[in-house]
Design an enzyme around this catalytic site. Structure first.
Site, short mmCIF file in Angstrom:
data_model
loop_
_atom_site.label_atom_id
_atom_site.label_comp_id
_atom_site.label_asym_id
_atom_site.label_seq_id
_atom_site.Cartn_x
_atom_site.Cartn_y
_atom_site.Cartn_z
N TYR A 88 0.76 -1.07 -0.07
CA TYR A 88 -0.21 0.01 -0.16
C TYR A 88 0.51 1.29 0.10
O TYR A 88 2.09 1.36 0.49
CB TYR A 88 -0.99 0.52 1.48
CG TYR A 88 -0.42 0.14 2.69
CD1 TYR A 88 -0.46 1.64 2.88
CD2 TYR A 88 0.25 -0.57 3.54
CE1 TYR A 88 0.05 2.32 4.12
CE2 TYR A 88 0.96 -0.37 4.25
CZ TYR A 88 1.14 0.71 4.85
OH TYR A 88 1.51 0.98 5.99
N CYS A 89 0.16 2.47 -0.24
CA CYS A 89 0.81 3.38 -0.64
C CYS A 89 0.10 5.00 -0.05
O CYS A 89 -0.61 4.14 0.77
CB CYS A 89 1.51 3.79 -1.52
SG CYS A 89 0.48 4.26 -3.06
N ARG A 90 0.15 6.08 0.02
CA ARG A 90 -1.00 6.98 0.39
C ARG A 90 -2.31 6.82 -0.03
O ARG A 90 -3.44 7.02 -0.29
CB ARG A 90 0.22 8.84 -0.27
CG ARG A 90 -0.78 9.46 0.11
CD ARG A 90 -0.46 11.24 0.30
NE ARG A 90 -1.30 12.07 0.54
CZ ARG A 90 -2.66 12.56 -0.59
NH1 ARG A 90 -2.44 11.78 -0.92
NH2 ARG A 90 -3.23 13.54 -0.03
#
Length: 353
Positions: A88-90
């Site tokens: 996951y990221c932002r």
């Protein structure tokens, strides 16, 4: 894609993304992702920057920045290709990039749609690191980040390289989770005392390509690594140089704590940025040979290292641009900035108790 497989994945809240000639990674919504990351066989990876990670992340996540330049190399060192990887990221954009790179290397990957923003919108829990981060620029404009972990444990993050100084997993009521951090490229140990030398922490941070560098006594105790003695120099990389310098007690009644010649301090030169990690020492004469220091870490924990008065004298000898008092335990170092104000030294007090 097989229509039956696509239907089943859709029922689970997972979408597969692929082209006919590409490998497949899976997209998951927050609910499904939350169920997946509770599985001990899932490897959870946050692909944002270290600064973003420190602001808040999903508990148990490993931080490997997809934009670091050596993302795949770090992933191969730290992840098991036989286990699935949840990324996951932002907002979900960088994690798609990470998922594509990982699947091309044979990993099975699940991507969180919407990233940690979607996770938070669903009121899912995040955890925050309490480590302060100080950022400096090298002569060519690259970034060096110092993470204040605890006491004498320092994490240095530079251009995709990880340098760990004296990592210790538990000190008093403070615990450092090294399993959530990248493996070290270079791991430096100053001496054998338990607040500097922790075999378990060293094992957690050691990967296939980690260089462990210690003083002679610690190398013997660990049965591994490369020993350096006072005066030794080593070129770690084209832009990283390491020097081992003296660190010892010279006040009568204290010399048994850190005998002369046994322990190391270190000077790291990273792309022109000179960093002095003094180790456990007093304001010894050899400090006059420590020149052109940008960032200094000087200990203050009487009677084992320096008093505040000795710390001030040492700072005036070394003349760093920025000083971090560290290893200070219960010693009050709050007056140090004022005591060095006229010397033009930027004193920054962090959680190095």
């Amino acid at each position: 894609m097989n229509k039956t497989l696509a239907f089943l994945l859709g029922m689970l809240g997972i979408n597969a993304t692929s082209a006919c000639s590409q490998q497949v990674f899976e997209n998951a919504d927050v609910k499904t992702f939350a169920e997946l990351v509770n599985n001990p066989d899932i490897q959870l990876v946050d692909v944002r920057t270290t600064a973003e990670f420190a602001e808040g992340h999903i508990e148990g996540a490993l931080n490997i920045d997809v934009k670091s330049g050596n993302f795949i190399q770090m992933a191969k060192e730290q992840l098991d290709t036989n286990k699935r990887v949840a990324v996951y990221c932002r907002s979900g954009k960088r994690s798609v990039d990470a998922a594509n790179q990982l699947t091309s290397e044979g990993f099975s990957v699940i991507n969180l749609v919407g990233g940690i923003l979607a996770w938070q919108n669903e009121n899912m829990p995040i955890t925050k690191d309490t480590y302060e981060i100080d950022v400096f620029k090298t002569k060519s404009g690259k970034t060096v980040k110092f993470h204040a972990l605890v006491h004498a444990s320092i994490r240095i993050d530079y251009d995709g390289k990880e340098i760990m100084i004296d990592p210790v997993g538990k000190l008093g009521n403070r615990t450092i989770d090294y399993t959530s951090m990248p493996k070290a490229d270079y791991l430096l140990i100053t001496h054998e005392h338990g607040d500097h030398f922790d075999k378990a922490a060293i094992a957690q941070l050691t990967g296939a390509s980690t260089q462990v560098i210690l003083n002679k006594r610690c190398a013997e105790m660990l049965g591994a690594g490369e020993a350096m003695v006072n005066g030794d120099q080593k070129q770690l990389a084209d832009d990283i140089k390491l020097e081992a310098v003296p660190a010892y007690n010279n006040t009568e009644g204290r010399t048994q704590f850190h005998p002369q010649g046994r322990d190391n301090g270190y000077i790291l030169t990273i792309d022109g940025l000179r960093i002095y990690i003094a180790g456990d020492t007093e304001d010894i004469p050899e400090m006059s040979n420590v020149k052109d220091i940008d960032v200094a870490f000087l200990p203050c924990n009487q009677p084992y290292t320096m008093t505040v008065e000795q710390l001030v004298r040492a700072a005036k000898i070394v003349k760093p641009k920025v000083l971090f008092p560290y290893h200070f335990g219960q010693t009050d170092v709050s007056k140090t900035p004022e005591l060095l104000k006229e010397d033009g030294i930027d004193v920054r007090i962090r959680h190095y108790e």
